[in-house]
Design an enzyme around this catalytic site. Structure first.
Site, mmCIF file in Angstrom:
data_model
loop_
_atom_site.group_PDB
_atom_site.id
_atom_site.type_symbol
_atom_site.label_atom_id
_atom_site.label_comp_id
_atom_site.label_asym_id
_atom_site.label_seq_id
_atom_site.Cartn_x
_atom_site.Cartn_y
_atom_site.Cartn_z
ATOM 1 N N ASP A 49 0.822 -1.209 0.000
ATOM 2 C CA ASP A 49 0.000 0.000 0.000
ATOM 3 C C ASP A 49 0.861 1.266 0.000
ATOM 4 O OD1 ASP A 49 0.888 -0.162 2.611
ATOM 5 O OD2 ASP A 49 -1.097 -0.033 3.537
ATOM 6 N N SER A 50 2.184 1.093 0.102
ATOM 7 C CA SER A 50 3.089 2.219 -0.096
ATOM 8 C C SER A 50 2.962 2.798 -1.496
ATOM 9 C CB SER A 50 4.533 1.778 0.157
ATOM 10 O OG SER A 50 4.839 0.611 -0.585
ATOM 11 N N ASP A 88 -1.017 -6.192 -0.123
ATOM 12 C CA ASP A 88 -1.423 -5.528 1.113
ATOM 13 C C ASP A 88 -2.929 -5.301 1.158
ATOM 14 O OD1 ASP A 88 0.710 -5.134 2.809
ATOM 15 O OD2 ASP A 88 1.289 -3.212 1.941
ATOM 16 N N LYS A 118 -1.334 -9.462 2.985
ATOM 17 C CA LYS A 118 -0.615 -8.995 4.171
ATOM 18 C C LYS A 118 -1.487 -8.005 4.914
ATOM 19 C CE LYS A 118 2.990 -6.085 3.990
ATOM 20 N NZ LYS A 118 2.536 -4.947 4.849
ATOM 21 N N GLU A 120 -1.628 -5.581 8.752
ATOM 22 C CA GLU A 120 -0.843 -5.034 9.848
ATOM 23 C C GLU A 120 -1.502 -5.313 11.193
ATOM 24 O OE1 GLU A 120 -0.110 -0.886 9.168
ATOM 25 O OE2 GLU A 120 0.784 -1.214 7.187
ATOM 26 N N GLU A 186 9.099 -4.350 10.950
ATOM 27 C CA GLU A 186 9.502 -3.049 10.415
ATOM 28 C C GLU A 186 9.983 -2.112 11.518
ATOM 29 O OE1 GLU A 186 8.022 0.716 7.642
ATOM 30 O OE2 GLU A 186 6.843 -1.136 7.689
#
Length: 278
Positions: A49-50, A88, A118, A120, A186
């Site tokens: 999602d970056s 993501d 993925k 978070e 991270e």
């Protein structure tokens, strides 16, 4: 290669089996051309999602939508043959609960062809990870600095220092027990990442963590020097393609203004030359 000569795609169980073995090479990509290059060298390609910050100029990942992730996931899928593709889940697409997470993860997998998603979060996301994996959705977890929670953290700060270390260790243990096949660590202290890697049963993938992790990941545009808005400490620039691109564009602009481009070899005559397309 398989027995039939076809390229064998890497699977989530293949990644899980690499715990303690040869380091996993992972990069984030968003487009077909980059995916084709990355596929030849990497084990895992993450559609992160970056993309919102790197390609769309957003100030954070929070404005990224499920439709954006699907579009870029489809582009990356077209460039892959071997690497495991993980996509993501964007902010707001899974936090409401396991049922919401499953609906959106199923859509991501169906519409992009990815083999895993993925998400978070640590202890708080463990029930969701367990729910997804029980229903055929492989999950890569992500703990430590979780960019979607940047407002909660008060910025992109190192996580797990001092008393915070135990929280990160609990997060790692929780996502491993819940069935995640790997976990991204991270921006956590090196020694903590090393300890977690030795303590949990699934591969750890570091980004700003430790060389002792079971794998490493960077954003392709960061390590190629294409995205230069900022450079985190953990990024090593293996090329400066942004500078090379600017020099090339400047040369093009000069030639156009001086009427040196296009030259004779770039334009068409009245009749095509031998071997030239009409």
């Amino acid at each position: 290669m398989s027995a039939t000569g076809e390229t064998k795609a890497i699977t989530p169980p293949d990644v899980a089996a690499r715990k303690g073995g040869a380091p996993l090479v992972c990069l984030t990509a968003y487009t077909t051309p980059i995916a084709k290059i990355v596929d030849r060298h990497c084990d895992v390609v993450l559609v992160g999602d970056s993309v919102g910050m790197v390609l769309h100029g957003l100030p954070s990942t929070l404005g990224v939508t499920l439709d954006m992730m699907i579009m870029h996931g489809q582009a990356v899928r077209r460039g892959l043959e071997r690497a495991l593709m993980v996509v993501d889940m964007p902010f707001g697409s899974y936090e409401e609960g396991p049922a919401q997470a499953f609906r959106n993860a199923a859509r991501l997998m169906a519409e992009t062809g990815c083999a895993a998603v993925k998400l978070e979060g640590g202890e708080g996301m463990a029930p969701t990870i367990e729910f997804l994996t029980a229903r055929g959705v492989p999950v890569m977890a992500h703990i430590g600095l979780t960019p979607q929670a940047v407002n909660t953290f008060g910025g992109y700060r190192v996580q797990g220092r001092g008393e915070g270390a135990e929280r990160i260790r609990r997060d790692a243990a929780a996502v491993s027990a819940a069935g995640a096949f790997s976990v991204v660590l991270e921006k956590v202290p090196e020694e903590l990442a090393r300890q977690i890697t030795s303590e949990i049963a699934i591969p750890t993938i570091g980004i700003g963590a430790s060389p002792a992790c079971d794998g490493q990941i960077l954003v392709a545009d960061d390590m190629l020097g294409v995205f230069t808005a900022f450079k985190p400490k953990f990024v090593k620039r293996y090329a400066d393609l942004g500078d090379a691109a600017e020099a090339a564009i400047a040369a093009y602009a000069d030639e156009v203004r001086e009427r040196r481009f296009p030259a004779a070899e770039h334009v068409f005559g009245d009749a095509p030359k031998t071997g030239e397309r009409a």
